[in-house]
Design a protein around this motif. Structure first.
Motif, mmCIF file in Angstrom:
data_model
loop_
_atom_site.group_PDB
_atom_site.id
_atom_site.type_symbol
_atom_site.label_atom_id
_atom_site.label_comp_id
_atom_site.label_asym_id
_atom_site.label_seq_id
_atom_site.Cartn_x
_atom_site.Cartn_y
_atom_site.Cartn_z
ATOM 1 N N GLY A 22 35.488 43.881 33.688
ATOM 2 C CA GLY A 22 35.651 43.565 35.099
ATOM 3 C C GLY A 22 35.896 42.092 35.367
ATOM 4 N N GLY A 23 35.383 41.225 34.507
ATOM 5 C CA GLY A 23 35.595 39.793 34.685
ATOM 6 C C GLY A 23 37.062 39.411 34.613
ATOM 7 N N TYR A 24 37.821 40.100 33.748
ATOM 8 C CA TYR A 24 39.260 39.808 33.650
ATOM 9 C C TYR A 24 40.012 40.302 34.884
ATOM 10 N N ILE A 25 39.606 41.462 35.399
ATOM 11 C CA ILE A 25 40.216 41.979 36.626
ATOM 12 C C ILE A 25 39.911 41.032 37.779
ATOM 13 N N PHE A 26 38.664 40.563 37.811
ATOM 14 C CA PHE A 26 38.253 39.590 38.828
ATOM 15 C C PHE A 26 39.096 38.322 38.712
ATOM 16 N N MET A 27 39.290 37.822 37.484
ATOM 17 C CA MET A 27 40.064 36.587 37.307
ATOM 18 C C MET A 27 41.504 36.745 37.780
ATOM 19 N N LEU A 28 42.102 37.902 37.515
ATOM 20 C CA LEU A 28 43.467 38.138 37.992
ATOM 21 C C LEU A 28 43.506 38.123 39.512
ATOM 22 N N ALA A 29 42.597 38.840 40.143
ATOM 23 C CA ALA A 29 42.542 38.880 41.609
ATOM 24 C C ALA A 29 42.256 37.486 42.168
ATOM 25 N N ASP A 30 41.339 36.758 41.535
ATOM 26 C CA ASP A 30 40.960 35.431 41.999
ATOM 27 C C ASP A 30 42.122 34.451 41.855
ATOM 28 N N SER A 31 42.900 34.578 40.797
ATOM 29 C CA SER A 31 44.072 33.707 40.636
ATOM 30 C C SER A 31 45.116 34.005 41.706
ATOM 31 N N ALA B 10 35.672 29.997 48.942
ATOM 32 C CA ALA B 10 34.343 29.770 49.513
ATOM 33 C C ALA B 10 33.440 30.970 49.277
ATOM 34 N N GLY B 11 34.026 32.101 48.913
ATOM 35 C CA GLY B 11 33.251 33.304 48.649
ATOM 36 C C GLY B 11 34.186 34.475 48.493
ATOM 37 N N CYS B 12 33.717 35.489 47.794
ATOM 38 C CA CYS B 12 34.562 36.674 47.620
ATOM 39 C C CYS B 12 33.716 37.866 47.195
ATOM 40 N N THR B 13 34.310 39.034 47.368
ATOM 41 C CA THR B 13 33.699 40.281 46.908
ATOM 42 C C THR B 13 34.780 41.078 46.202
ATOM 43 N N ILE B 14 34.346 41.947 45.301
ATOM 44 C CA ILE B 14 35.290 42.830 44.617
ATOM 45 C C ILE B 14 34.673 44.213 44.495
ATOM 46 N N ASP B 15 35.517 45.214 44.659
ATOM 47 C CA ASP B 15 35.121 46.603 44.427
ATOM 48 C C ASP B 15 36.014 47.148 43.327
ATOM 49 N N TYR B 16 35.397 47.631 42.258
ATOM 50 C CA TYR B 16 36.137 48.230 41.145
ATOM 51 C C TYR B 16 36.261 49.723 41.412
#
Length: 148
Positions: free
Chosen positions: A57-66, A82-88
């Motif tokens: 999930g960290g890699y999916i998060f990094m793609l979305a965050d980029s 400033a903040g974020c949320t993710i739903d897998y």
């Protein structure tokens, strides 16, 4: 030369990508950028798999965050998360091409809200990410130097 918002977005995207070893190291590509929008892709490699043999999930998060970072910096003002949320919602598999599409939902003064959808090649939604941005001082790209 760069008073055109699209040209400015492209310059900001190119400048940021060149200074982004984290995204480069994961094989992320900036496929498209427009004011308030960015699309990035990343192929899931074997070294990105977790103990369930799915994309960590960290890699999916990094793609979305980029993608979020490129979208919120597309106006050429230095902007940070400033903040974020993710739903897998579904797993990414080895070999999948994951595509993150970031869209500006609101930009008021120094604060922005962005929604990022991560999908696989079949169009299946893998994750939904929402980020809140904050504009800080400075510009991403030196427009005068780029015009010279």
């Amino acid at each position: 030369m760069h008073s055109n918002p699209q040209q400015l977005a492209e310059l900001a995207g190119k400048t940021m990508y060149e200074r982004d070893p984290a995204s480069q190291a994961l094989g992320m590509k900036l496929d498209e950028i427009r004011p308030g929008y960015a699309r990035m892709s990343m192929r899931v490699r074997a070294d990105m798999l977790n103990g369930h043999q799915t994309c960590h999930g960290g890699y999916i998060f990094m793609l979305a965050d980029s993608a979020f970072a490129f979208a919120c910096n597309s106006h050429n003002f230095n902007t940070v998360g400033a903040g974020c949320t993710i739903d897998y919602l579904a797993p990414g598999r080895e070999g999948d091409l994951l595509v993150a599409e970031a869209l500006e939902q609101a930009l008021l003064s120094k604060t922005g809200v962005y929604d990022i959808t991560v999908k696989n090649e079949e169009g299946r939604t893998i994750a939904l990410f929402r980020g809140k941005s904050h504009r800080v001082s400075g510009m991403v790209a030196d427009v005068a130097a780029a015009a010279a």
